[in-house]
Design a protein around this motif. Structure first.
Motif, PDB file in Angstrom:
ATOM      1  N   LYS A 298      10.194 -25.125 -12.567  1.00 47.57           N
ATOM      2  CA  LYS A 298       9.121 -25.718 -13.364  1.00 47.57           C
ATOM      3  C   LYS A 298       8.339 -24.680 -14.155  1.00 47.57           C
ATOM      4  O   LYS A 298       7.460 -25.035 -14.953  1.00 47.57           O
ATOM      5  CB  LYS A 298       8.179 -26.518 -12.449  1.00 47.57           C
ATOM      6  N   LEU A 299       8.611 -23.402 -13.913  1.00 41.29           N
ATOM      7  CA  LEU A 299       8.023 -22.315 -14.694  1.00 41.29           C
ATOM      8  C   LEU A 299       9.146 -21.427 -15.194  1.00 41.29           C
ATOM      9  O   LEU A 299      10.175 -21.274 -14.525  1.00 41.29           O
ATOM     10  CB  LEU A 299       7.046 -21.484 -13.845  1.00 41.29           C
ATOM     11  N   GLU A 300       8.946 -20.818 -16.343  1.00 47.33           N
ATOM     12  CA  GLU A 300       9.956 -19.931 -16.895  1.00 47.33           C
ATOM     13  C   GLU A 300       9.849 -18.568 -16.226  1.00 47.33           C
ATOM     14  O   GLU A 300       8.799 -17.922 -16.267  1.00 47.33           O
ATOM     15  CB  GLU A 300       9.762 -19.786 -18.405  1.00 47.33           C
ATOM     16  N   ALA A 301      10.934 -18.125 -15.625  1.00 51.41           N
ATOM     17  CA  ALA A 301      10.942 -16.851 -14.910  1.00 51.41           C
ATOM     18  C   ALA A 301      10.636 -15.684 -15.837  1.00 51.41           C
ATOM     19  O   ALA A 301      10.136 -14.651 -15.391  1.00 51.41           O
ATOM     20  CB  ALA A 301      12.300 -16.647 -14.232  1.00 51.41           C
ATOM     21  N   ALA A 302      10.905 -15.835 -17.130  1.00 53.68           N
ATOM     22  CA  ALA A 302      10.646 -14.742 -18.067  1.00 53.68           C
ATOM     23  C   ALA A 302       9.155 -14.499 -18.269  1.00 53.68           C
ATOM     24  O   ALA A 302       8.754 -13.419 -18.705  1.00 53.68           O
ATOM     25  CB  ALA A 302      11.304 -15.052 -19.416  1.00 53.68           C
ATOM     26  N   HIS A 303       8.321 -15.476 -17.920  1.00 54.40           N
ATOM     27  CA  HIS A 303       6.885 -15.362 -18.156  1.00 54.40           C
ATOM     28  C   HIS A 303       6.063 -15.234 -16.876  1.00 54.40           C
ATOM     29  O   HIS A 303       4.858 -15.006 -16.950  1.00 54.40           O
ATOM     30  CB  HIS A 303       6.384 -16.569 -18.949  1.00 54.40           C
ATOM     31  N   TYR A 304       6.685 -15.392 -15.724  1.00 50.17           N
ATOM     32  CA  TYR A 304       5.954 -15.330 -14.458  1.00 50.17           C
ATOM     33  C   TYR A 304       6.705 -14.444 -13.468  1.00 50.17           C
ATOM     34  O   TYR A 304       7.925 -14.558 -13.324  1.00 50.17           O
ATOM     35  CB  TYR A 304       5.769 -16.734 -13.851  1.00 50.17           C
ATOM     36  N   LYS A 305       5.984 -13.577 -12.795  1.00 50.03           N
ATOM     37  CA  LYS A 305       6.598 -12.660 -11.849  1.00 50.03           C
ATOM     38  C   LYS A 305       6.780 -13.354 -10.497  1.00 50.03           C
ATOM     39  O   LYS A 305       5.840 -13.944  -9.954  1.00 50.03           O
ATOM     40  CB  LYS A 305       5.726 -11.411 -11.664  1.00 50.03           C
ATOM     41  N   ASP A 306       7.982 -13.282  -9.967  1.00 48.77           N
ATOM     42  CA  ASP A 306       8.264 -13.813  -8.635  1.00 48.77           C
ATOM     43  C   ASP A 306       7.967 -12.709  -7.622  1.00 48.77           C
ATOM     44  O   ASP A 306       8.807 -11.873  -7.302  1.00 48.77           O
ATOM     45  CB  ASP A 306       9.729 -14.261  -8.535  1.00 48.77           C
ATOM     46  N   VAL A 307       6.736 -12.692  -7.142  1.00 48.71           N
ATOM     47  CA  VAL A 307       6.266 -11.615  -6.278  1.00 48.71           C
ATOM     48  C   VAL A 307       6.965 -11.663  -4.922  1.00 48.71           C
ATOM     49  O   VAL A 307       7.152 -12.749  -4.343  1.00 48.71           O
ATOM     50  CB  VAL A 307       4.738 -11.716  -6.093  1.00 48.71           C
ATOM     51  N   LEU A 308       7.343 -10.510  -4.422  1.00 51.60           N
ATOM     52  CA  LEU A 308       7.926 -10.396  -3.086  1.00 51.60           C
ATOM     53  C   LEU A 308       6.866  -9.829  -2.152  1.00 51.60           C
ATOM     54  O   LEU A 308       6.483  -8.659  -2.254  1.00 51.60           O
ATOM     55  CB  LEU A 308       9.157  -9.490  -3.116  1.00 51.60           C
ATOM     56  N   MET A 309       6.362 -10.666  -1.249  1.00 49.71           N
ATOM     57  CA  MET A 309       5.251 -10.269  -0.373  1.00 49.71           C
ATOM     58  C   MET A 309       5.766  -9.779   0.977  1.00 49.71           C
ATOM     59  O   MET A 309       6.676 -10.367   1.567  1.00 49.71           O
ATOM     60  CB  MET A 309       4.297 -11.442  -0.150  1.00 49.71           C
ATOM     61  N   HIS A 310       5.148  -8.718   1.464  1.00 53.40           N
ATOM     62  CA  HIS A 310       5.448  -8.148   2.775  1.00 53.40           C
ATOM     63  C   HIS A 310       4.117  -7.833   3.458  1.00 53.40           C
ATOM     64  O   HIS A 310       3.080  -7.698   2.802  1.00 53.40           O
ATOM     65  CB  HIS A 310       6.281  -6.879   2.632  1.00 53.40           C
ATOM     66  N   ARG A 311       4.144  -7.693   4.766  1.00 53.59           N
ATOM     67  CA  ARG A 311       2.900  -7.400   5.481  1.00 53.59           C
ATOM     68  C   ARG A 311       3.156  -6.493   6.672  1.00 53.59           C
ATOM     69  O   ARG A 311       4.116  -6.674   7.424  1.00 53.59           O
ATOM     70  CB  ARG A 311       2.243  -8.697   5.986  1.00 53.59           C
ATOM     71  N   ILE A 312       2.290  -5.503   6.812  1.00 51.74           N
ATOM     72  CA  ILE A 312       2.207  -4.710   8.040  1.00 51.74           C
ATOM     73  C   ILE A 312       0.923  -5.165   8.711  1.00 51.74           C
ATOM     74  O   ILE A 312      -0.173  -4.887   8.238  1.00 51.74           O
ATOM     75  CB  ILE A 312       2.202  -3.207   7.745  1.00 51.74           C
ATOM     76  N   ASP A 313       1.058  -5.901   9.792  1.00 50.32           N
ATOM     77  CA  ASP A 313      -0.055  -6.684  10.348  1.00 50.32           C
ATOM     78  C   ASP A 313      -0.818  -5.911  11.406  1.00 50.32           C
ATOM     79  O   ASP A 313      -0.479  -5.945  12.584  1.00 50.32           O
ATOM     80  CB  ASP A 313       0.474  -8.002  10.907  1.00 50.32           C
ATOM     81  N   GLY A 314      -1.874  -5.235  10.969  1.00 49.85           N
ATOM     82  CA  GLY A 314      -2.763  -4.603  11.930  1.00 49.85           C
ATOM     83  C   GLY A 314      -3.695  -5.592  12.586  1.00 49.85           C
ATOM     84  O   GLY A 314      -4.250  -5.311  13.641  1.00 49.85           O
ATOM     85  N   GLY A 315      -3.888  -6.765  11.933  1.00 48.23           N
ATOM     86  CA  GLY A 315      -4.787  -7.754  12.514  1.00 48.23           C
ATOM     87  C   GLY A 315      -4.399  -8.119  13.927  1.00 48.23           C
ATOM     88  O   GLY A 315      -5.221  -8.144  14.841  1.00 48.23           O
ATOM     89  N   GLN A 316      -3.106  -8.390  14.142  1.00 47.52           N
ATOM     90  CA  GLN A 316      -2.624  -8.740  15.475  1.00 47.52           C
ATOM     91  C   GLN A 316      -2.634  -7.526  16.393  1.00 47.52           C
ATOM     92  O   GLN A 316      -3.040  -7.605  17.549  1.00 47.52           O
ATOM     93  CB  GLN A 316      -1.213  -9.318  15.374  1.00 47.52           C
ATOM     94  N   ALA A 317      -2.222  -6.379  15.860  1.00 46.98           N
ATOM     95  CA  ALA A 317      -2.172  -5.175  16.685  1.00 46.98           C
ATOM     96  C   ALA A 317      -3.558  -4.719  17.105  1.00 46.98           C
ATOM     97  O   ALA A 317      -3.737  -4.140  18.187  1.00 46.98           O
ATOM     98  CB  ALA A 317      -1.473  -4.052  15.911  1.00 46.98           C
ATOM     99  N   LEU A 318      -4.572  -5.001  16.276  1.00 50.44           N
ATOM    100  CA  LEU A 318      -5.929  -4.524  16.545  1.00 50.44           C
ATOM    101  C   LEU A 318      -6.776  -5.531  17.312  1.00 50.44           C
ATOM    102  O   LEU A 318      -7.940  -5.257  17.596  1.00 50.44           O
ATOM    103  CB  LEU A 318      -6.622  -4.195  15.217  1.00 50.44           C
TER     104      LEU A 318
END
Length: 409
Positions: A298-318
């Motif tokens: 529904k969006l043109e890939a040429a105009h919108y970045k398909d972000v790849l999200m990752h997380r190093i979760d200190g919230g749980q560790a802390l």
């Protein structure tokens, strides 16, 4: 402290290292966890960093790391990584030293620095100080304009000695990562992003300006409070002003808490966590929405970045660390947080490195999204029109029948 050199990266010959962006949350002394994560990523040597967005303690980590890169421009890639590691080491051990020497400061000088990094001495509970500060603020009995009328804050002087902001502003990319620091404009409540020549010690202090403790930081006629209210951290600069699709979030404020807070200190701490995670959750919702529209075509890939999200979760560790540790600069604690961050960083590299540039490893829907829509129910078919009415074209049509909530979003 001299740090050992990292080994040569083991990437395939001729293949460029994966390029990532870093999003660093704030959280007082728990930012030492982020120090450990960054040290692990730099020591591993297989990644390059394009941009860094940070808030509060995350902003301090960002400028310290970038300062190391800026100082070593023109040197080899490994030497630049080692310079960044050393700059972070100098910053955090300097914070520890400031804590050890805090007895030489006056009570007025220690007060604002102590709330942020725990330099009030062993006679006071940092959690109690935080709670009392909130109580005083909301009851209007004392504001920072009364308790610290001269706006004394030794942390700014310390930061200016640790980071050469002029050199950082003149740094070249890609040898030095772009840095984005978020503060909240008091007048509008909106996020303000400081970068390039606007990135100064005042901007970093604005990003860490708790309004019940510090006077608002004035920059170019505008006043700013802690960036955590509007972006903790700000992810949008990494999407719109960097090329890499991979964003690694280093989170140190837990999203989930299994234990119900019941004491005043626990309640204040949880309110603080929820408040400073709210903007992050909103950005995650927007990222997930765009990703779903892209996946559905529904969006043109040429105009919108398909972000790849990752997380190093200190919230749980802390989660096992009490709230009071956010305002402690005791050497053993700071180094324990660093070591924990290094461990989590290495574990993340081992499990997620091969996904960089290919897919997200963070489940946004599961970890961040809630359903703010009203329940939607299918409308029952309208009852048949009686034959007598159907035969009479002048008769009014019966009103439509909808169950409660039908069609509402």
């Amino acid at each position: 402290m001299d740090l050992p050199f990292a080994p040569e990266p083991s990437a395939a010959a001729g293949a460029p290292p994966p390029l990532i962006n870093l999003a660093l949350q704030g959280g007082g002394s728990h930012g030492a966890f982020t120090w450990g994560v960054l040290d692990a990523l730099l020591d591993d040597g297989r990644l390059d960093i394009e941009g860094i967005s940070g808030t509060s303690a995350g902003a301090m980590n960002a400028v310290a790391l970038a300062h190391g890169f800026a100082l070593s421009e023109g040197k080899t890639r490994i030497q630049r990584h080692e310079a960044a590691r050393q700059a972070l080491d100098n910053f955090w051990n300097g914070i520890v030293d400031m804590g050890a020497l805090s007895s030489s400061l006056s009570k007025m000088q220690r007060a604002p620095f102590g709330i942020l990094f725990g330099l009030m001495g062993t006679g006071n509970s940092s959690t109690k100080l935080w709670t009392d500060a909130m109580t005083r603020y909301w009851s209007s009995s004392m504001s920072p304009y009364q308790s610290n009328p001269f706006d004394i804050n030794p942390l700014k002087d310390f930061l200016e000695k640790q980071v050469d902001f002029d050199r950082l502003a003149a740094a070249r990319q890609p040898e030095t990562p772009k840095v984005f620091v978020v503060a909240t404009r008091v007048a509008s409540g909106k996020a303000e992003v400081f970068s390039g020549k606007r990135l100064t010690a005042s901007a970093v202090m604005a990003s860490a300006c708790l309004p019940m403790v510090f006077q608002a930081v004035e920059i170019d006629g505008d006043h700013y409070w802690d960036g955590g209210y509007s972006g903790n951290p700000g992810i949008h600069p990494l999407i719109y002003r960097c090329d890499s699709r991979d964003i690694v979030l280093v989170q140190i404020n837990p999203i989930l808490r299994s234990k119900l807070p019941t004491t005043s200190a626990e309640i204040a701490n949880r309110v603080n966590e929820i408040t400073f995670n709210a903007a992050l959750i909103a950005e995650m919702r927007a990222i997930d929405f765009v990703k779903r529209l892209l996946a559905e075509g529904k969006l043109e890939a040429a105009h919108y970045k398909d972000v790849l999200m990752h997380r190093i979760d200190g919230g749980q560790a802390l989660e096992k660390f009490e709230a009071a540790t956010r305002a402690s600069t005791e050497k053993g604690l700071i180094h324990s947080l660093r070591d924990l961050g290094m461990l989590c960083g290495k574990e993340w590299l081992q499990k997620r490195f091969t996904s960089l540039g290919i897919k997200s490893t963070l489940n946004i829907t599961r970890d961040y999204l809630d359903d703010l829509r009203m329940p939607v129910e299918k409308a029952e078919p309208a009852p048949a029109v009686p034959a007598t009415l159907a035969a009479d074209p002048t008769a009014p049509a019966p009103p439509p029948v909808f169950p409660p909530g039908a069609g509402l979003l």
